[in-house]
Structures are given as C-alpha cells and as structure tokens.
Design an enzyme around this catalytic site. Structure first.
Site, PDB file in Angstrom:
ATOM      1  N   TYR A  90       0.930  -1.331   0.020  1.00 60.32           N
ATOM      2  CA  TYR A  90      -0.052  -0.029   0.005  1.00 60.32           C
ATOM      3  C   TYR A  90       0.889   1.433  -0.009  1.00 60.32           C
ATOM      4  O   TYR A  90       0.479   2.341  -0.252  1.00 60.32           O
ATOM      5  CB  TYR A  90      -0.958   0.233   1.176  1.00 60.32           C
ATOM      6  N   HIS A 148       0.681 -11.673   1.645  1.00 58.87           N
ATOM      7  CA  HIS A 148      -0.356 -10.847   1.005  1.00 58.87           C
ATOM      8  C   HIS A 148      -1.118 -12.090   0.107  1.00 58.87           C
ATOM      9  O   HIS A 148      -2.422 -11.864  -0.194  1.00 58.87           O
ATOM     10  CB  HIS A 148      -0.070  -9.776   0.437  1.00 58.87           C
TER      11      HIS A 148
HETATM   12  P1  NAP Z   1     -14.431  -1.556   1.310  1.00 56.24           P
HETATM   13  O1  NAP Z   1     -14.024  -1.198   2.772  1.00 56.24           O
HETATM   14  O2  NAP Z   1     -15.085  -2.945   0.929  1.00 56.24           O
HETATM   15  O3  NAP Z   1     -15.050  -0.187   0.585  1.00 56.24           O
HETATM   16  C1  NAP Z   1     -14.362   1.029   0.706  1.00 56.24           C
HETATM   17  C2  NAP Z   1     -15.404   1.961   0.044  1.00 56.24           C
HETATM   18  O4  NAP Z   1     -16.620   2.312   0.674  1.00 56.24           O
HETATM   19  C3  NAP Z   1     -14.853   3.361  -0.060  1.00 56.24           C
HETATM   20  O5  NAP Z   1     -15.123   3.704  -1.447  1.00 56.24           O
HETATM   21  C4  NAP Z   1     -15.707   4.160   0.882  1.00 56.24           C
HETATM   22  O6  NAP Z   1     -15.723   5.416   0.395  1.00 56.24           O
HETATM   23  C5  NAP Z   1     -16.898   3.681   1.013  1.00 56.24           C
HETATM   24  N1  NAP Z   1     -17.461   3.707   2.087  1.00 56.24           N
HETATM   25  C6  NAP Z   1     -16.948   3.587   3.306  1.00 56.24           C
HETATM   26  N2  NAP Z   1     -17.912   3.615   4.432  1.00 56.24           N
HETATM   27  C7  NAP Z   1     -19.116   4.179   4.075  1.00 56.24           C
HETATM   28  C8  NAP Z   1     -20.257   4.410   4.311  1.00 56.24           C
HETATM   29  N3  NAP Z   1     -20.508   4.279   5.689  1.00 56.24           N
HETATM   30  N4  NAP Z   1     -21.125   5.031   3.613  1.00 56.24           N
HETATM   31  C9  NAP Z   1     -20.905   5.031   2.261  1.00 56.24           C
HETATM   32  N5  NAP Z   1     -19.811   4.671   1.577  1.00 56.24           N
HETATM   33  C10 NAP Z   1     -18.940   4.281   2.502  1.00 56.24           C
HETATM   34  O7  NAP Z   1     -13.082  -1.539   0.368  1.00 56.24           O
HETATM   35  P2  NAP Z   1     -11.491  -1.723   0.674  1.00 56.24           P
HETATM   36  O8  NAP Z   1     -11.158  -0.637   1.071  1.00 56.24           O
HETATM   37  O9  NAP Z   1     -11.044  -2.545  -0.452  1.00 56.24           O
HETATM   38  O10 NAP Z   1     -11.348  -2.835   1.910  1.00 56.24           O
HETATM   39  C11 NAP Z   1     -11.163  -2.682   3.177  1.00 56.24           C
HETATM   40  C12 NAP Z   1      -9.912  -3.002   3.537  1.00 56.24           C
HETATM   41  O11 NAP Z   1      -9.689  -4.485   3.358  1.00 56.24           O
HETATM   42  C13 NAP Z   1      -8.754  -2.080   2.816  1.00 56.24           C
HETATM   43  O12 NAP Z   1      -8.577  -1.003   3.277  1.00 56.24           O
HETATM   44  C14 NAP Z   1      -7.464  -3.014   3.188  1.00 56.24           C
HETATM   45  O13 NAP Z   1      -7.048  -2.827   4.344  1.00 56.24           O
HETATM   46  C15 NAP Z   1      -8.050  -4.414   3.017  1.00 56.24           C
HETATM   47  N6  NAP Z   1      -7.864  -4.905   1.782  1.00 56.24           N
HETATM   48  C16 NAP Z   1      -7.065  -6.105   1.578  1.00 56.24           C
HETATM   49  C17 NAP Z   1      -6.923  -6.931   0.293  1.00 56.24           C
HETATM   50  C18 NAP Z   1      -5.961  -7.869   0.208  1.00 56.24           C
HETATM   51  O14 NAP Z   1      -5.642  -8.419  -0.809  1.00 56.24           O
HETATM   52  N7  NAP Z   1      -5.605  -8.687   1.465  1.00 56.24           N
HETATM   53  C19 NAP Z   1      -7.429  -6.253  -0.753  1.00 56.24           C
HETATM   54  C20 NAP Z   1      -8.097  -5.014  -0.660  1.00 56.24           C
HETATM   55  C21 NAP Z   1      -8.543  -4.618   0.660  1.00 56.24           C
HETATM   56  P3  NAP Z   1     -15.091   6.811   1.215  1.00 56.24           P
HETATM   57  O15 NAP Z   1     -13.598   6.556   1.673  1.00 56.24           O
HETATM   58  O16 NAP Z   1     -15.415   8.001   0.188  1.00 56.24           O
HETATM   59  O17 NAP Z   1     -16.047   6.872   2.337  1.00 56.24           O
END
Ligand code: NAP
Length: 283
Positions: A48, A106
């Site tokens: 990241y 990862h």
């Molecule tokens: P997510 O948490 O599923 O979704 C994030 C999205 O949702 C953003 O666009 C955010 O927009 C929006 N959002 C969040 N809360 C909201 C609410 N209350 N109302 C409306 N919209 C909302 O996606 P992600 O970041 O991919 O997944 C979460 C975490 O998982 C990552 O940050 C990372 O730490 C981890 N991850 C790991 C892997 C892996 O391969 N291990 C892959 C992907 C992610 P705003 O920011 O504009 O609020």
C-alpha cells in the site's frame, strides 16, 4: 468491541480500519481520525506504500501501543529466504514500532513457503505476535499449513454479502484459522450502499446499509476492516455493537451471496496470469 480469540492464544478486535488505496500523507490523517473515533485495529500492507503514515499517526495519537492491534502484509515481490525477513525489518522501521501484532503473506504466489519460514523466524524473535495469510484458497492454505513448522492462524480473503465465502469459511473454522474479510462493502460494487434488502433491514434497526452488512459478517465470526476516508463514516462503520439481526434477517441476507469474486478474482488465470507477469517484470 467484540474480540476473536486466535488459535495461538492472542485476541484481535472483530472490527478494524483498513487503509488500501490511500496515499501515505492522507493515511496519516485517516488513521489519526480512525484512532480518534475509537478504532483499535489498523490494517496496512507493504504494497500500500503507507506504512510510514500509519506509524506516524499511531505515534502522535496518544493511544498506547499495546492498545492497538496492527496488521501488516508481506508483498509477493518480497518473498524469499532472508528477503522476507529483511522486508519485515523495513516495515517495522517505517511503522516506527518494534512489533507487528499480525503479519500476513499478502497472496499465495511466488515462493510463499520460503517467505513463511522467514515470517516464522520473525515470530520466534518477537517481531510479529501472530502470523497468517491473505487470499489463500482452501487448497493453498492446506498446502502451507501441512509443510509449515507453525500454522497460519488468520486468513484474510475477499468477503462481503455478495460473496460470503461459506465453503472457505467452514474450512477455516475446521482448521482453527480465523476468517478475516477484506472489502466488506465490496468496494461499493453492485450498488452496495443502495441495496434494497440491506436498507430495509437497516430501517427496522435504525441502522444503515453498511452497518447491517458489517453486523452480518461479524455474526458469521468474520473479522471486518471497512475503509472510509471520511471521519463521520468511520464512526458510523464502527457503530455496529448496539443491535442484533434476527435469524430471519440473516436468512434473507444469506440469499445475496453470488458465490464469486466481485473485485480481484484470484482463481481466474486469464486475469491473474498477465497480472503476475507484469509484477514479476517490474522487479
Ligand atoms: P471497502 O471497505 O469494501 O469499501 C470502501 C469503499 O466504501 C470506499 O469507497 C468508501 O468511500 C466507501 N464507504 C465506506 N464507508 C461508507 C459508508 N458508511 N457509506 C458510504 N460509503 C462508504 O473496500 P476496501 O478498502 O478495498 O477494503 C477494506 C480494507 O480491506 C482495505 O482498506 C484493506 O485494508 C483491506 N484489503 C485487503 C486486500 C488483500 O488483498 N488482503 C485487498 C483489498 C482490501 P469513502 O472513503 O469515500 O468513504
């Protein structure tokens, strides 16, 4: 907060804050906000590029280091005897801490057995407190744990209401591996935040779509790490411990499961093959 008890005896919060796709400087602001609203699990990764921002926010927060559960991930280009260990040392420097609570591999590509030996070495030396993997399907997880001196205690995989990962979940439960979700909101795919069923269930509890989705996964025994760059949404996403879904509501949400990835499909060779080639060529 609710906690998961890991098979190594450690415990981790059931809900934390993830920082994927947030640049380093913004991450510092976001993690500062997240710690302020009450998050105590932070999920980052070498890939990241924001470990420094996470560490700076933690240091300035006034929250005691032992009260934060810090998760990091070794990127696949850092897999290899000695190379993985060195990368963990580098991560610790960037994070400004002398231990990581949970270190994950990862993805299940490149030489993950060699990488795992280094993770175990870091574990034995106390540089990391718990060890696990991410994006390992049930076969890869069995392969790793069968040949490893120490097993993975967590597996972080894409999990949301549209891909509930029930078979993989059952496999993890049987192996004593804690299931951790990434992308709990499916990164907004499928018009996530406007889903009529989740909205209707939320209305009955005075809760929003995202809160219902998180409560559902937590009830399944899955650790969740939603991401938002907005402080008010961070607070909203954390506020899921004062209501319960009924059995009937859970049965209805179970029907949303499409049984396949919506974000990054590790099982699709026509996508993964070229992607891995480009990662390898960037070395
Ligand atoms: P997510 O948490 O599923 O979704 C994030 C999205 O949702 C953003 O666009 C955010 O927009 C929006 N959002 C969040 N809360 C909201 C609410 N209350 N109302 C409306 N919209 C909302 O996606 P992600 O970041 O991919 O997944 C979460 C975490 O998982 C990552 O940050 C990372 O730490 C981890 N991850 C790991 C892997 C892996 O391969 N291990 C892959 C992907 C992610 P705003 O920011 O504009 O609020």
């Amino acid at each position: 907060m609710e906690y998961a008890k890991l098979s190594d005896g450690n415990q981790m919060p059931m809900l934390g804050y993830g920082v994927f796709q947030i640049d380093d400087a913004t991450t510092e602001r976001c993690v500062t906000d997240a710690l302020e609203v009450g998050y105590r699990l932070i999920d980052t990764a070498q890939a990241y590029g924001n470990e420094r921002g996470v560490g700076a926010a933690m240091a300035a927060s006034g929250v005691k280091r032992e009260d934060i559960f810090l998760v990091d991930k070794v990127w696949i280009t850092n897999y290899g005897d000695g190379k993985t260990y060195d990368s963990i040392k580098r991560s610790l420097e960037l994070l400004g801490t002398d231990y990581i609570d949970l270190m994950l591999l990862h993805q299940a590509y490149n030489d993950y057995h060699a990488a795992w030996r280094d993770v175990i070495r870091a574990h034995k030396e106390g540089l990391v407190r718990s060890i696990g993997v991410s994006n390992f399907d049930p076969v890869r997880l069995a392969d790793l744990n069968a040949f490893a001196e120490e097993p993975a205690v967590v597996n972080q995989v894409e999990t949301h209401v549209f891909w509930q990962q029930k078979p993989a979940h059952e496999n993890m439960v049987n192996l004593g591996v804690q299931h951790m979700s990434w992308g709990p909101f499916a990164e907004g795919a499928n018009n996530f935040f406007k889903n009529p069923l989740l909205a209707q269930i939320g209305e009955a509890h005075g809760k929003g779509v995202g809160q219902v989705a998180l409560r559902y996964l937590i009830d399944m025994g899955v650790v969740v790490i939603p991401k938002s760059t907005h402080k008010e949404r961070m607070a909203e996403n954390l506020d899921v411990f004062d209501f319960q879904l009924t059995d009937d509501e859970r049965t209805q949400i179970a029907t949303l499961d499409g049984g396949r990835s919506l974000i990054f499909d590790h099982s699709n060779p026509s996508f993964i093959g070229p992607w891995l080639k480009s990662v390898a060529e960037s070395l």
